[in-house]
Scaffold this active site. Structure first.
Site, PDB file in Angstrom:
ATOM      1  N   HIS A  18       7.996  -4.705  -7.469  1.00  0.00           N
ATOM      2  CA  HIS A  18       7.021  -5.642  -8.016  1.00  0.00           C
ATOM      3  C   HIS A  18       6.839  -5.401  -9.513  1.00  0.00           C
ATOM      4  O   HIS A  18       7.437  -4.506 -10.113  1.00  0.00           O
ATOM      5  CB  HIS A  18       5.673  -5.575  -7.273  1.00  0.00           C
ATOM      6  N   CYS A  37       3.341  -0.571 -15.503  1.00  0.00           N
ATOM      7  CA  CYS A  37       3.438  -1.398 -14.299  1.00  0.00           C
ATOM      8  C   CYS A  37       3.878  -2.823 -14.618  1.00  0.00           C
ATOM      9  O   CYS A  37       4.141  -3.610 -13.710  1.00  0.00           O
ATOM     10  CB  CYS A  37       2.087  -1.443 -13.572  1.00  0.00           C
ATOM     11  N   HIS A  43       9.525  -2.305 -10.898  1.00  0.00           N
ATOM     12  CA  HIS A  43       9.539  -0.964 -10.312  1.00  0.00           C
ATOM     13  C   HIS A  43       9.160  -1.173  -8.849  1.00  0.00           C
ATOM     14  O   HIS A  43       9.070  -2.315  -8.400  1.00  0.00           O
ATOM     15  CB  HIS A  43       8.580  -0.019 -11.051  1.00  0.00           C
ATOM     16  N   HIS A  45       7.605   0.592  -4.759  1.00  0.00           N
ATOM     17  CA  HIS A  45       6.812   1.552  -4.006  1.00  0.00           C
ATOM     18  C   HIS A  45       7.210   1.551  -2.535  1.00  0.00           C
ATOM     19  O   HIS A  45       7.717   0.557  -2.021  1.00  0.00           O
ATOM     20  CB  HIS A  45       5.313   1.203  -4.082  1.00  0.00           C
ATOM     21  N   ASP A  83       9.262  -6.313   3.329  1.00  0.00           N
ATOM     22  CA  ASP A  83      10.083  -5.103   3.302  1.00  0.00           C
ATOM     23  C   ASP A  83      11.426  -5.353   2.612  1.00  0.00           C
ATOM     24  O   ASP A  83      12.154  -6.286   2.949  1.00  0.00           O
ATOM     25  CB  ASP A  83      10.336  -4.614   4.731  1.00  0.00           C
ATOM     26  N   HIS A  84      11.732  -4.477   1.655  1.00  0.00           N
ATOM     27  CA  HIS A  84      12.971  -4.571   0.876  1.00  0.00           C
ATOM     28  C   HIS A  84      13.057  -5.910   0.140  1.00  0.00           C
ATOM     29  O   HIS A  84      14.132  -6.467  -0.019  1.00  0.00           O
ATOM     30  CB  HIS A  84      14.207  -4.334   1.752  1.00  0.00           C
ATOM     31  N   GLU A 130      -0.650   2.600  -2.033  1.00  0.00           N
ATOM     32  CA  GLU A 130       0.438   2.378  -2.980  1.00  0.00           C
ATOM     33  C   GLU A 130       1.104   3.699  -3.360  1.00  0.00           C
ATOM     34  O   GLU A 130       2.324   3.790  -3.457  1.00  0.00           O
ATOM     35  CB  GLU A 130      -0.113   1.687  -4.228  1.00  0.00           C
TER      36      GLU A 130
END
Lengths: 141, 141, 141, 141, 141, 141
Positions: A18, A37, A43, A45, A83-84, A130
């Site tokens: 994100h 960020c 980047h 998480h 996801d992914h 996070e």
């Protein structure tokens, strides 16, 4: 032992990329406010999602609900979409949203509140972790 | 998606020495009540501090507050005063206090409530984890 | 399935106060080298100790050793002497030692190597976790 | 207590975006082999990095090395280059590399081996934890 | 960056019931030696299994092996046979074995060593965590 | 600093075997509803129990209650009866109960509510963690 109100929490996980930014701000202003960020190259998480539901224990089964049903809802409505994935670019229910943990948690609530109600429980809390140092909780207020 | 109320938690850590005792009790009475925690030569812990704040999500930023501001407040008002310190001897805001987890948590609340209010959030909970088996929470009640 | 070599690890915990310093250095030099860890008023940690032993599985019992015996040795020779103590002032086997994690781990090895040998296992590793970010391991080399 | 060989581990963390793919393969072949990890829009992780160094304990200080020096090396040579970055696009020492955990760990080794040697310790292991279920270790073999 | 030797670990979990006892011992002797772990009505654990394999990184893929293949082997040969099972009564590869963690880990090694070799890696370690305080490791010695 | 209301949590652990089933249902119906959790040969868990009590801090001691008393109550009324036991067969306060986490948590509440009241605190929450992905909380509602 019927009609006691229990809270049940299921944890699921997703790994996403994100970026925090406002498209109407310059790169400099985004960097100043959101810091690293806001990196335009993204980047990511390992997000840990805790969904808590509440309701009375069914004396016939000892269950509030069958956890398999809760897990299926979270996976169908949330995990498979996040996801992914790139949370800014690829998630229908996050379009036109600043991808902060606050907004992700609230959007997850809106995704799963009704399906959970349909299996006989009330959504109580969406907790989104996070990093080991930061998490948010949304209670539908 | 504005005006939803979100809870955000930031974890910080500090390592301190302390001793549980009342100066007006004899060593024997302190030992009887507080056990090995009253050792006059001190013992210590890796304390994990979780600070939870609440408030509406700002639709302009997707944030309740900027976590950098929350982290700065916790570090300025709490961590710098407690980390690698003797909690009985060296902390101004713990003077004349029995250094129990209960009292440390309440005193931390009193330290950070106003500064957090000044950045636009409401302090909701101070959670202090002393060991993996024991923790306290204070909600300002 | 006899004569296979197995490694068994037992975790125990202790909470202690300590200070890093050399008595022959000035306070300034201690502070310069050891930083806030040299605070003369002490600080402390929740130490997590992992003791690993090795040896053949006994086909009669399925055990290398009875874990109760290993736990008893660690408690008698280490935990009772360190838990809720000042590691600089109150521990016979740490006298005249700089109380670094390195030296604590080596001294623990020297305390328990022979008793563990006496119950039929070989001490393999002493791992001492000081914080979630730092730990040391000593293998008797 | 001199000339004992100790192993010290320091944990640092970074959050990065990445993608597993070979530019000379089609999207279909990448998807077939790397699965959802080849998503062209990236995904990401909270990586936990454990760096283990070894060497003799200095009897003058009780230290193998000063952990502040080890932490500084890891931050200067690794964390600042990887944290909140796109590991495929923005990291000089990962150029022309498939961004698998295996290759990241080996490249980190190559980055820090010499600087660690310069402060008097030998690099022993680079451990990179991608999720709670998967991690890799590289020992310089 | 080819021909470097990497170690990869995959975690899987299973929940099982078991009992420590020798059928040729009386209940009293079993209780004396194995303690409450010999309860004839069983007890159970959430076992955490860590399987570590080693081998050279494939420069074509950046992988030692595809983790999906490793996970599939562990699930097919181990987890499906142990999860939500009585380890004393229902597991073919544990028949006539004292169900200690030592023996379970060794038996798991024997189950997966050849299948892992068939996908191009060498089994390095089977680690079985029974509780947060106890775990065993088997390296094929 | 008197009359502030604090929440204190104590963690204890127990390892038990159990089975989810209704004796008036066929094996097939139990399997269909409860899945592998209805295995007639049992399975088991490492349960983590968190008991939270609340009340005013005593200005004389800095304590709400002495944690030794809370730990003793939890051990006497719960842990000794559940640890290394078959929860379906051997626990007086779980007789005629479907052994779900929901029902175990509620039954634990009923066991310890009065003893905790007797030492001057109010039971606030019983949290029972069955696996890292599932837990329940009961607040006496």
């Amino acid at each position: 032992m019927s009609e006691r109100i229990i809270y049940i929490t299921r944890r699921e996980r997703f790994n996403g990329a994100h970026r925090l930014f406002r498209p109407d701000w310059s790169d400099e202003k985004n960097l100043e406010y959101f810091g690293k960020c806001s990196n335009p190259n993204w980047h990511g998480h390992n997000y840990h999602l805790f969904v808590t539901v509440k309701g009375p224990v069914n004396p016939e089964t000892g269950y509030l609900i069958n956890l398999k049903d809760l897990s299926r809802i979270i996976n169908d409505y949330v995990i498979e979409k996040l996801d992914h994935k790139n949370l800014n670019l690829e998630v229908d229910f996050l379009e036109n949203t600043i991808i902060s943990s606050e907004n992700i948690a609230i959007a997850i609530w809106d995704q799963i509140e009704k399906p959970i109600s349909n299996i006989g429980a009330a959504l109580h809390c969406v907790k989104l972790v996070e990093t080991e140092n930061n998490f948010v909780e949304y209670y539908g207020e």
